[in-house]
Design an enzyme around this catalytic site. Structure first.
Site, PDB file in Angstrom:
ATOM      1  N   CYS A   1     164.254   8.812  -6.256  1.00 38.96           N
ATOM      2  CA  CYS A   1     164.493   9.000  -7.688  1.00 38.96           C
ATOM      3  C   CYS A   1     164.288  10.460  -8.066  1.00 38.96           C
ATOM      4  O   CYS A   1     164.800  10.910  -9.081  1.00 38.96           O
ATOM      5  CB  CYS A   1     163.583   8.092  -8.492  1.00 38.96           C
ATOM      6  SG  CYS A   1     161.899   8.189  -7.930  1.00 38.96           S
TER       7      CYS A   1
ATOM      8  N   GLU B   1     173.390   8.083 -11.991  1.00 40.62           N
ATOM      9  CA  GLU B   1     172.646   8.171 -10.742  1.00 40.62           C
ATOM     10  C   GLU B   1     173.450   7.531  -9.611  1.00 40.62           C
ATOM     11  O   GLU B   1     173.879   6.394  -9.710  1.00 40.62           O
ATOM     12  CB  GLU B   1     171.307   7.459 -10.888  1.00 40.62           C
ATOM     13  CG  GLU B   1     170.466   7.637  -9.650  1.00 40.62           C
ATOM     14  CD  GLU B   1     169.060   7.149  -9.852  1.00 40.62           C
ATOM     15  OE1 GLU B   1     168.907   5.963 -10.186  1.00 40.62           O
ATOM     16  OE2 GLU B   1     168.123   7.945  -9.679  1.00 40.62           O
TER      17      GLU B   1
HETATM   18  P1  NDP Z   1     166.397  -2.785  -8.875  1.00 40.43           P
HETATM   19  O1  NDP Z   1     166.091  -2.523 -10.300  1.00 40.43           O
HETATM   20  O2  NDP Z   1     167.551  -3.625  -8.556  1.00 40.43           O
HETATM   21  O3  NDP Z   1     165.164  -3.473  -8.157  1.00 40.43           O
HETATM   22  C1  NDP Z   1     163.842  -3.093  -8.363  1.00 40.43           C
HETATM   23  C2  NDP Z   1     162.954  -4.307  -8.245  1.00 40.43           C
HETATM   24  O4  NDP Z   1     163.211  -5.169  -9.358  1.00 40.43           O
HETATM   25  C3  NDP Z   1     163.215  -5.126  -6.985  1.00 40.43           C
HETATM   26  O5  NDP Z   1     162.003  -5.645  -6.502  1.00 40.43           O
HETATM   27  C4  NDP Z   1     164.120  -6.236  -7.505  1.00 40.43           C
HETATM   28  O6  NDP Z   1     164.089  -7.399  -6.712  1.00 40.43           O
HETATM   29  C5  NDP Z   1     163.486  -6.489  -8.864  1.00 40.43           C
HETATM   30  N1  NDP Z   1     164.336  -7.207  -9.805  1.00 40.43           N
HETATM   31  C6  NDP Z   1     165.688  -7.333  -9.811  1.00 40.43           C
HETATM   32  N2  NDP Z   1     166.078  -8.123 -10.832  1.00 40.43           N
HETATM   33  C7  NDP Z   1     164.963  -8.513 -11.495  1.00 40.43           C
HETATM   34  C8  NDP Z   1     164.715  -9.352 -12.630  1.00 40.43           C
HETATM   35  N3  NDP Z   1     165.691  -9.951 -13.312  1.00 40.43           N
HETATM   36  N4  NDP Z   1     163.440  -9.526 -13.026  1.00 40.43           N
HETATM   37  C9  NDP Z   1     162.425  -8.924 -12.366  1.00 40.43           C
HETATM   38  N5  NDP Z   1     162.600  -8.155 -11.272  1.00 40.43           N
HETATM   39  C10 NDP Z   1     163.854  -7.939 -10.841  1.00 40.43           C
HETATM   40  O7  NDP Z   1     166.473  -1.342  -8.172  1.00 40.43           O
HETATM   41  P2  NDP Z   1     166.541  -1.020  -6.598  1.00 40.43           P
HETATM   42  O8  NDP Z   1     165.394  -1.596  -5.900  1.00 40.43           O
HETATM   43  O9  NDP Z   1     167.893  -1.407  -6.133  1.00 40.43           O
HETATM   44  O10 NDP Z   1     166.318   0.597  -6.559  1.00 40.43           O
HETATM   45  C11 NDP Z   1     167.320   1.490  -6.808  1.00 40.43           C
HETATM   46  C12 NDP Z   1     167.237   2.011  -8.226  1.00 40.43           C
HETATM   47  O11 NDP Z   1     165.873   2.197  -8.633  1.00 40.43           O
HETATM   48  C13 NDP Z   1     167.875   3.355  -8.397  1.00 40.43           C
HETATM   49  O12 NDP Z   1     168.631   3.376  -9.557  1.00 40.43           O
HETATM   50  C14 NDP Z   1     166.702   4.343  -8.507  1.00 40.43           C
HETATM   51  O13 NDP Z   1     166.931   5.455  -9.268  1.00 40.43           O
HETATM   52  C15 NDP Z   1     165.620   3.547  -9.116  1.00 40.43           C
HETATM   53  N6  NDP Z   1     164.325   4.046  -8.626  1.00 40.43           N
HETATM   54  C16 NDP Z   1     163.520   4.783  -9.460  1.00 40.43           C
HETATM   55  C17 NDP Z   1     162.337   5.311  -9.020  1.00 40.43           C
HETATM   56  C18 NDP Z   1     161.405   6.069  -9.934  1.00 40.43           C
HETATM   57  O14 NDP Z   1     160.251   6.263  -9.582  1.00 40.43           O
HETATM   58  N7  NDP Z   1     161.838   6.533 -11.089  1.00 40.43           N
HETATM   59  C19 NDP Z   1     161.906   5.112  -7.632  1.00 40.43           C
HETATM   60  C20 NDP Z   1     162.808   4.319  -6.861  1.00 40.43           C
HETATM   61  C21 NDP Z   1     163.973   3.810  -7.345  1.00 40.43           C
HETATM   62  P3  NDP Z   1     165.133  -7.623  -5.475  1.00 40.43           P
HETATM   63  O15 NDP Z   1     165.685  -6.301  -5.131  1.00 40.43           O
HETATM   64  O16 NDP Z   1     164.300  -8.177  -4.411  1.00 40.43           O
HETATM   65  O17 NDP Z   1     166.143  -8.574  -5.964  1.00 40.43           O
END
Ligand code: NDP
Length: 477
Positions: free
Chosen positions: A280, A379
């Site tokens: 990120c 992003e």
């Molecule tokens: P997601 O938002 O898809 O997933 C993050 C977490 O949320 C995962 O554990 C996911 O579960 C969970 N999740 C998904 N849907 C729900 C829901 N309806 N309710 C509760 N939890 C849910 O992001 P990604 O993991 O795909 O990461 C990529 C994105 O995250 C990028 O856009 C990046 O910029 C951002 N990011 C930001 C960071 C920061 O510190 N600012 C650091 C890292 C990433 P599951 O995946 O198991 O379905």
């Protein structure tokens, strides 16, 4: 063997399991993990609720010892855990080991913080009355983490939550359960009482949603995409719970005419492409003043030619694969969008074949981009960056701040005046001078502004703000 979920101190198999696949070699199954149901999530929340009264009043030496033991084991096993991390996520072995060390350092730091809990004693405005200000744990903390830092992000949320006396329900990203399972196993064996830390691996839409919907979770800390962050926020408002969001970035890296070219190129290549651009804090907007523009682009091209993109575990690899097929598709879609928008594809952009089937993408650099293009505003989360040409420092600063995000911001310059002005005026939570936009130490605050973050900072002593609630108590003398 299926690795199980930890609910109320018991390892629970559940009715389903899923496979963890190595993105460097999709024939390699890293392991099988139990998939929790919404019912499992509710059981985990009930266990955390039941464990809270005793844990919140536990002695600081008990908490210190558990966190310390966890830190020691993570650090002692850094090569093995780092390898697991690189195998499941695809970052290079050096990056995997580095991230594991950081997780160990975080547990070590918060082991110390347990012993340093302090409050304030103030005189009241009224005579003969004393006021005490103390920090208390919040209750059950829900932790939801993304796939890109499978051990560091869980560590920087779990360690302070436990240190300050909260109990935890932890849901890692389904794509990378291995590192999370390993730290929960270490914490469990380090002596955490049952129910204090519960692990529920599984789908966000099921397990995560069950957490968002529960009135018994008192705080949620989330790192992930902007879309899911909004869901967390809305559900938290509904339940009147505390929440903290770390979401995306579109971080600028400014290169001024007076920059040391070598320093600028090293920082830009690291910011844009290391960890496959899946940070990120990665920089995807390289904002370059016109006097150095052509030399910078040529030097970037030379440097990019030498980058070794291969299996994350191979010696000499500098950039591993993209994490999975869907992220790879997102990256290549954006490369197509950049071309359609009129940016020039200067380097990279091709899918690569290696000895094993994996998601290999050449680091990609666009030039002649504008800040209005989608590739400059949205992003991408892959090894894709664009160069935006500007006239001078003043224009560079305006362009750097012209983004819905505000996580990290960098500048390459030898001018003290511009470095000082940039640190003060960059609209971001973190600012780097002559350094990559990524790479924040374990003991300092991490977080951003605008669309990147919501709530108080993570890491370091600033973490206390989120994981505790303040009490003001009066006594008549
Ligand atoms: P997601 O938002 O898809 O997933 C993050 C977490 O949320 C995962 O554990 C996911 O579960 C969970 N999740 C998904 N849907 C729900 C829901 N309806 N309710 C509760 N939890 C849910 O992001 P990604 O993991 O795909 O990461 C990529 C994105 O995250 C990028 O856009 C990046 O910029 C951002 N990011 C930001 C960071 C920061 O510190 N600012 C650091 C890292 C990433 P599951 O995946 O198991 O379905």
């Amino acid at each position: 063997m299926v690795q199980k979920n930890l609910i109320d101190g018991e390892w629970i198999a559940g009715s389903e399991a899923f496979r963890n696949i190595n993105p460097s070699d999709t024939n390699d199954v890293v392991g099988e993990y139990a998939r929790a149901s919404a019912e499992d999530a509710r059981a985990a929340i009930a266990a955390a609720k039941a464990a809270f009264p005793a844990w919140s009043r536990s002695g600081i030496l008990e908490r210190h010892a558990i966190l310390r033991k966890t830190a020691d084991e993570i650090l002692a096993r850094k090569d093995e855990l780092g390898k697991l991390l690189s195998r499941e996520e695809g970052k290079t072995l050096a990056e995997g080991i580095g991230e594991t060390v950081r997780a160990g350092q975080i547990f070590d730091f918060f082991a110390g913080e347990c012993l340093r809990l302090a409050g304030e004693v103030l005189p009241s405005a009224r005579p003969n009355i004393g006021v005490e200000i103390t920090r208390e744990p919040i209750g059950v903390v829900g932790i939801i983490t993304p796939w890109n830092f499978p051990i560091a992000i869980p560590a920087w949320k779990i360690a302070p939550a436990l240190c300050y006396g909260n109990t935890v329900v932890f849901k890692p990203a389904e794509l990378v359960p291995g590192s999370s399972w390993a730290i929960v196993d270490i914490l469990h064996r380090a002596g955490l009482p049952k129910g204090v830390l519960n692990l529920v691996m599984g789908k966000g839409s099921v397990v995560g949603q069950a957490m968002l919907d529960s009135p018994d979770i008192h705080a949620i800390t989330f790192t992930g995409s902007t879309g899911t962050g909004k869901r967390v926020a809305l559900a938290s408002v509904e339940h009147n719970r505390k929440y903290q969001l770390e979401m995306g970035g579109k971080n600028p890296f400014v290169v001024l005419d007076d920059a040391d070219l070598k320093v600028a190129v090293e920082a830009a290549v690291n910011s844009a492409f290391f960890s496959t651009g899946q940070r990120c804090t990665a920089s995807s907007r390289l904002i370059v003043t016109e006097g150095i523009h052509d030399r910078f682009v040529a030097a970037m091209g030379e440097r990019m030619k030498g980058l070794v993109i291969d299996d994350a575990l191979k010696a000499g690899t500098q950039i591993g694969p993209v994490v999975d097929e869907s992220q790879l598709n997102q990256d290549t879609d954006y490369i197509a969008i950049g071309r359609q928008e009129g940016a020039k594809l200067a380097f990279g952009g091709e899918l690569l074949k290696r000895d094993t089937p994996g998601f290999y993408l050449q680091p990609t650099l666009f030039t002649e981009a504008t800040n209005a293009m989608r590739i400059s505003r949205e992003e991408i989360f892959g090894p894709v960056a664009s160069v935006i040409r500007v006239k001078d420092y003043d224009e560079a600063l305006i362009v750097a701040n012209d983004t819905p995000f505000g996580l990290s911001s960098g500048i390459a310059t030898t001018s003290l005046k511009h470095a000082t002005h940039f640190k003060r005026n960059a609209d971001a939570g973190m600012v780097m001078v002559n350094l990559p936009t990524a790479g924040v130490d374990f003991h300092v605050p991490f977080g951003g502004r605008k669309g990147s973050s919501h709530g108080s900072r993570e890491q370091g002593r600033y973490a206390a703000e989120f994981y505790t609630t303040v009490k003001t108590a009066y006594t008549l003398a």
